[in-house]
Design an enzyme around this catalytic site. Structure first.
Site, short mmCIF file in Angstrom:
data_model
loop_
_atom_site.label_atom_id
_atom_site.label_comp_id
_atom_site.label_asym_id
_atom_site.label_seq_id
_atom_site.Cartn_x
_atom_site.Cartn_y
_atom_site.Cartn_z
CG ASP A 290 -39.53 22.47 -2.60
OD1 ASP A 290 -39.52 23.64 -3.06
OD2 ASP A 290 -39.78 21.49 -3.29
CG ASN B 298 -40.15 29.18 1.00
OD1 ASN B 298 -40.64 28.44 1.84
ND2 ASN B 298 -38.91 29.63 1.06
CG HIS C 258 -38.58 33.03 -1.04
ND1 HIS C 258 -38.50 31.66 -1.09
CD2 HIS C 258 -38.60 33.44 -2.34
CE1 HIS C 258 -38.46 31.26 -2.36
NE2 HIS C 258 -38.53 32.33 -3.13
CD GLU D 194 -28.52 23.08 -9.69
OE1 GLU D 194 -28.80 23.01 -8.48
OE2 GLU D 194 -27.39 22.77 -10.14
CD1 TRP E 278 -26.68 30.56 -9.17
CD2 TRP E 278 -27.07 32.72 -8.76
NE1 TRP E 278 -25.89 30.93 -8.11
CE2 TRP E 278 -26.10 32.26 -7.84
CE3 TRP E 278 -27.47 34.05 -8.70
CZ2 TRP E 278 -25.54 33.08 -6.87
CZ3 TRP E 278 -26.90 34.88 -7.73
CH2 TRP E 278 -25.96 34.39 -6.83
NE ARG F 190 -36.08 29.16 -7.63
CZ ARG F 190 -36.85 28.65 -6.71
NH1 ARG F 190 -37.47 29.45 -5.85
NH2 ARG F 190 -37.00 27.35 -6.60
CG LEU G 65 -28.06 24.06 16.21
CD1 LEU G 65 -28.53 22.60 16.20
CD2 LEU G 65 -29.24 24.98 15.87
NE ARG H 272 -37.80 18.80 -2.44
CZ ARG H 272 -37.09 19.06 -3.52
NH1 ARG H 272 -36.08 18.29 -3.84
NH2 ARG H 272 -37.36 20.10 -4.28
CD GLU I 113 -32.94 5.64 7.71
OE1 GLU I 113 -34.09 5.50 7.28
OE2 GLU I 113 -32.09 4.73 7.67
C1 FPP Z 1 -37.59 26.50 -2.17
O1 FPP Z 1 -38.97 26.79 -2.32
C2 FPP Z 1 -37.00 27.50 -1.30
C3 FPP Z 1 -35.97 28.31 -1.66
C4 FPP Z 1 -35.30 28.23 -2.96
C5 FPP Z 1 -35.48 29.34 -0.74
C6 FPP Z 1 -35.33 28.91 0.69
C7 FPP Z 1 -35.23 30.13 1.49
C8 FPP Z 1 -35.85 30.32 2.69
C9 FPP Z 1 -36.57 29.28 3.42
C10 FPP Z 1 -35.85 31.63 3.33
C11 FPP Z 1 -34.64 32.17 3.95
C12 FPP Z 1 -33.64 31.24 4.48
C13 FPP Z 1 -32.76 31.58 5.43
C14 FPP Z 1 -31.70 30.63 5.83
C15 FPP Z 1 -32.82 32.86 6.12
P1 FPP Z 1 -39.50 27.22 -3.76
O2 FPP Z 1 -39.40 28.70 -3.87
O3 FPP Z 1 -38.78 26.44 -4.80
O4 FPP Z 1 -41.01 26.80 -3.67
P2 FPP Z 1 -41.89 26.22 -4.86
O5 FPP Z 1 -41.32 24.87 -5.20
O6 FPP Z 1 -43.23 26.13 -4.24
O7 FPP Z 1 -41.82 27.20 -5.99
#
Ligand code: FPP
Length: 260
Positions: A38, A40, A55, A85, A87, A89, A149, A206, A225
């Site tokens: 979380d 990005n 992202h 959820e 979608w 965005r 892995l 997280r 955990e």
């Molecule tokens: C949540 O942060 C993140 C996502 C919904 C996307 C996660 C995707 C990646 C890490 C990139 C690509 C992944 C792979 C496997 C190649 P947010 O956008 O909700 O951040 P915010 O809460 O700050 O808005």
């Protein structure tokens, strides 16, 4: 995965890796680590950049963590890339994320295969575009027999949706007379989850300071955990993961039993 490993959720590190300065006993490493990546969007917004830049940076962090995981003793790594959820965005962000997933598979396929990674996806693929689905199917088939892995990526995944699909499958088996109602037990439901065959996560992390589980691995994390760290995902490093594993190693897991 031996029976002993799943029961304790811990595998001893090889002696050389475990023998740190204060390592009196072998360190406990979670066999299965799951991550809610979380932050990005905030990371990008703080810099005045479009969310997709965050992202993209996040995808680079995924590569680093995947590369580091086996050396840290992790056997299974599950990452939450797109929820049922998400979608909601903007169309631009959703399309950008889907392209990022496709590009990740295309760019990383050879490396993952060479590094003996077994890759699979969880979530409902029905709503994903056919090109992405083909890439997902392809990398799964290509790495199915790898023994390193076990990397699981959750795309269009929701814990409730997954449990609902499994419950429907169970109900259909009972209605068809293929399963006695009394045989519809925990094991029968778990076998119908997307994660069938994967051990439950020992540790769920997280990033970004939010302290919610957001519909992630609801069934599987019953005894996991949790670690909530303030770092935004694009700033997360393998060193931070190592620190979290160190803290995990000092926790006592009781799986519902009484403490000493
Ligand atoms: C949540 O942060 C993140 C996502 C919904 C996307 C996660 C995707 C990646 C890490 C990139 C690509 C992944 C792979 C496997 C190649 P947010 O956008 O909700 O951040 P915010 O809460 O700050 O808005």
């Amino acid at each position: 995965m031996s029976r002993n490993e799943t029961a304790t959720g811990a595998v001893p590190l090889p002696a050389a890796e475990a023998a740190g300065p204060e390592a009196a006993a072998p360190a406990r490493v979670p066999a299965h680590v799951a991550i809610i990546m979380d932050g990005n969007g905030r990371w990008a917004t703080e810099r005045g950049w479009p969310r997709l830049v965050g992202h993209r940076r996040g995808a680079e962090r995924v590569k680093e963590v995947v590369a580091a995981a086996p050396g840290l003793g992790i056997r299974c790594l599950t990452v939450y890339a797109f929820s049922t959820e998400n979608w909601k965005r903007s169309v631009e962000e959703v399309i950008g994320l889907m392209r990022l997933f496709s590009r990740y598979i295309e760019q990383e396929a050879d490396r993952l295969a060479a590094e003996n990674v077994q890759m699979r996806f969880i979530g409902d693929r029905g709503r994903l575009e056919s090109r992405l689905r083909r890439l997902m199917d392809g990398i799964e088939a290509r790495t199915r027999h790898n023994s390193g892995l076990r990397l699981t990526v959750a795309i269009n995944y929701g814990g409730r949706d997954e449990i609902l699909r499994a419950a429907r499958s169970l109900a259909a088996a009972v209605a068809a007379g293929d399963l006695a109602p009394e045989a519809a037990d925990e094991a029968a439901l778990a076998a119908r989850l997307d994660t069938a065959g994967l051990p439950d996560p020992d540790l769920v992390i997280r990033t970004s300071g939010e302290t919610r589980i957001s519909n992630f691995l609801l069934w599987q994390s019953a005894y996991s955990e949790y670690e909530f760290v303030p770092t935004l995902w694009p700033d997360f490093t393998p060193e931070m993961l190592g620190d979290i594993l160190g803290r995990y190693g000092r926790r006592e897991r009781r799986f519902g039993a009484a403490g000493g």
